[in-house]
Design an enzyme around this catalytic site. Structure first.
Site: not given
Ligand code: NAI
Ligand code: FAD
Length: 473
Positions: A188, A190, A279, A452
């Site tokens: 993932g 993400g 996710g 600036h």
């Molecule tokens: P995410 O939804 O951001 O990303 C998950 C990624 O995994 C996606 O690109 C998806 O296509 C991929 N994916 C899903 N199933 C898969 C599979 N079987 N094989 C390969 N790839 C797969 O979820 P993540 O990174 O777990 O984070 C969860 C949530 O936590 C984020 O959506 C966000 O809302 C929150 N978060 C926010 C942060 C920030 O604001 N800086 C930092 C970390 C998390």
């Protein structure tokens, strides 16, 4: 056993719950907040995912690893030499734990200050009673006229590859590795994957990412995502898009991932540790939602309307446990709005101006619509970009990667979206949020005096670029 009575009972003390509790107390209600999180010593640790295993510890480790990376790769450029540079991962982790603890204690202090009764226990619905609800908090039963559920979310595991937090890691384990793994796999690409991958890559791990989607960061403006991908690849993150993970084998020797690549070829990735960040799932198990008939959807989210009302009178839900982006500031805004609605006020959350930030290097931040979204809905828009390469402060910082991009309505010039990849994008985006909240035009920003030399001048210049009249590029 006596039943304690409250006007408002909040379940969960993450950013959604603890902020809702404080706001409700400010509005004159008697408030209880129940949270089950305990630290390694068994002490109450309010603050939820965000404070304990999310926003705060990840940013602490991102900071430490960035310091190390600068010392190893950027200081020499400034004429600063360092011999025998070393990493003490244990110290890094204990600093991170300390930052977390300060935040836990800060919340306990705020509860005291605002006279919120805090219960360190697991909460569950008992029954509806006397126009309110009975809630079990460990051995006690509390009675509340209004209940706000803010129980958050947990990491989603890959089918057939449960988290053991030793080799197969969720965010919990990824933030607590006691040594830098030689080879780190990430499933993932993400937000969590990129942030955690950045930490351990900066500290020396060889990081390979396997992402199911064929596009990198699909929710991000395409031009910005392309720039970010270029930069991450240059830094050494190996990002494989469009893959299908077939099987994960976990053994004492490490983890082996069998996958099919974008060309349909069978591949194997052998790593010491694997972070699965695909996710998160809402946390409603153990709430005993059935006892009162609280409605959940097929993903386990509590079903709410636009104002966070559930199907039950007097029961509200906010944050990760309901629809919408899983962000701490979104949870907080909903918590405040619900407390105000309970008080008969008009609490409001503007979902169109919720900023997103990915704390990688370069940072990625945005608010509003992306160019691909505008195209998809056939909107007439103008775009303006300005690269940090042409910004004096960025040059002085030694960090000229990226750009600021404005998207504005072609007719009215109202700002529709602002997208940034580059240094301190997390801070720069606030100006765009304020502008969009007040329905400003790109010309409004272009006419405002910006200090600036500052990175914010790139924001002003990108606004000028909408009208094709940048001054420094
Ligand atoms: P995410 O939804 O951001 O990303 C998950 C990624 O995994 C996606 O690109 C998806 O296509 C991929 N994916 C899903 N199933 C898969 C599979 N079987 N094989 C390969 N790839 C797969 O979820 P993540 O990174 O777990 O984070 C969860 C949530 O936590 C984020 O959506 C966000 O809302 C929150 N978060 C926010 C942060 C920030 O604001 N800086 C930092 C970390 C998390
Ligand atoms: P949570 O923070 O999950 O809190 C819920 C609380 O309820 C927990 O303490 C839990 O123990 C408690 N609880 C659950 N069930 C019960 C029960 N039955 N009884 C009692 N207590 C219960 N978001 C950002 O905006 N910026 C970031 O930089 C950011 N970084 C992140 C990094 C990582 C690694 C992760 C995993 C997430 C990150 N997030 C970030 C997302 C952010 O952490 C969440 O959106 C936010 O914590 C949601 O807040 P919440 O109050 O809804 O739930």
């Amino acid at each position: 056993m006596s039943t304690k009575q409250f006007d408002v009972i909040v379940i969960g003390a993450g950013p959604g719950g603890y902020i809702a509790a404080i706001r409700a107390a400010q509005l004159g209600f008697s408030v209880a907040c129940i949270d089950k999180w305990k630290n390694e010593k068994g002490d109450p640790a309010p603050g939820g995912t965000c404070t304990n295993v999310g926003c705060i510890p990840s940013k602490a480790l991102l900071q430490s690893s960035e310091h190390y990376h600068h010392a190893a790769h950027a200081f020499a450029d400034h004429g600063i030499g360092l011999d025998n540079l070393s990493i003490d991962v244990k110290k890094m982790l204990s600093r991170k734990d300390n930052v977390v603890k300060q935040n836990n204690e800060g919340i306990l202090y705020l509860f005291k200050k605002n006279k919120v009764a805090f219960f360190s226990a697991k909460a569950s619905f008992v029954k509806a009673a006397d126009g309110g609800y009975e809630i079990a908090a460990g051995d006690e039963v509390l009675k509340g006229k209004q209940v706000i559920v803010a129980t958050g979310s947990n990491a989603r595991a890959l089918p057939g590859a449960p988290f053991d937090e030793v080799n197969i890691l969720s965010n919990n384990g990824a933030l607590a590795l006691s040594a830098v793994p030689k080879k780190l796999g990430l499933i993932g690409s993400g937000v969590i994957g990129l942030e955690m991958g950045s930490v351990w890559r900066r500290l020396g791990a060889e990081v390979t990412v396997l992402e199911a989607l064929p596009t990198f960061l699909g929710a991000v403006d395409e031009q910005i995502a392309k720039e970010a991908l270029k930069s991450f690849t240059k830094q050494g993150l190996k990002i494989n898009l469009g893959v299908k993970v077939d099987e994960v084998k976990n053994s004492d020797a490490g983890v082996s991932v069998a996958y099919t690549d974008a060309k349909g070829q069978a591949q194997t990735l052998a790593v010491d540790k694997l972070i699965v960040s695909i996710g998160r799932v809402p946390n409603t198990a153990g709430l005993n939602a059935e006892a009162v008939g609280l409605k959940l959807d097929e993903r386990g989210c509590i079903v709410v309307d636009d104002e966070c009302r559930t199907n039950l009178p007097g029961v509200w839900a906010v944050g990760d446990v309901v629809r919408g982006p899983m962000l701490a500031h979104k949870a907080e805004e909903e918590g405040v709005a619900v407390a105000e609605r309970i008080a008969g006020q008009h609490g409001h959350v503007n979902f169109n101006t919720i900023p997103w930030v990915i704390y990688t290097s370069p940072e990625i931040a945005w608010v509003g619509e992306t160019e691909q979204q505008l195209k998809a809905r056939g909107a007439a828009y103008k775009a303006g970009t300005f690269p940090f390469l042409a910004n004096g402060r960025a040059r002085a910082l030694g960090d000229t990667t990226g750009m600021v991009k404005f998207l504005a309505d072609a007719k009215t010039d109202e700002i529709l979206g602002v997208h940034i990849v580059g240094p301190l994008a997390s801070e720069l985006i606030s100006e765009a949020v304020v502008a969009m909240e007040f329905k400003a035009s790109s010309e409004d920003i272009a006419r405002i005096c910006h200090a600036h030399p500052s990175l914010s001048e790139a924001t002003k210049e990108a606004a000028l670029a909408v009208d094709k009249r940048t001054l420094n590029f």
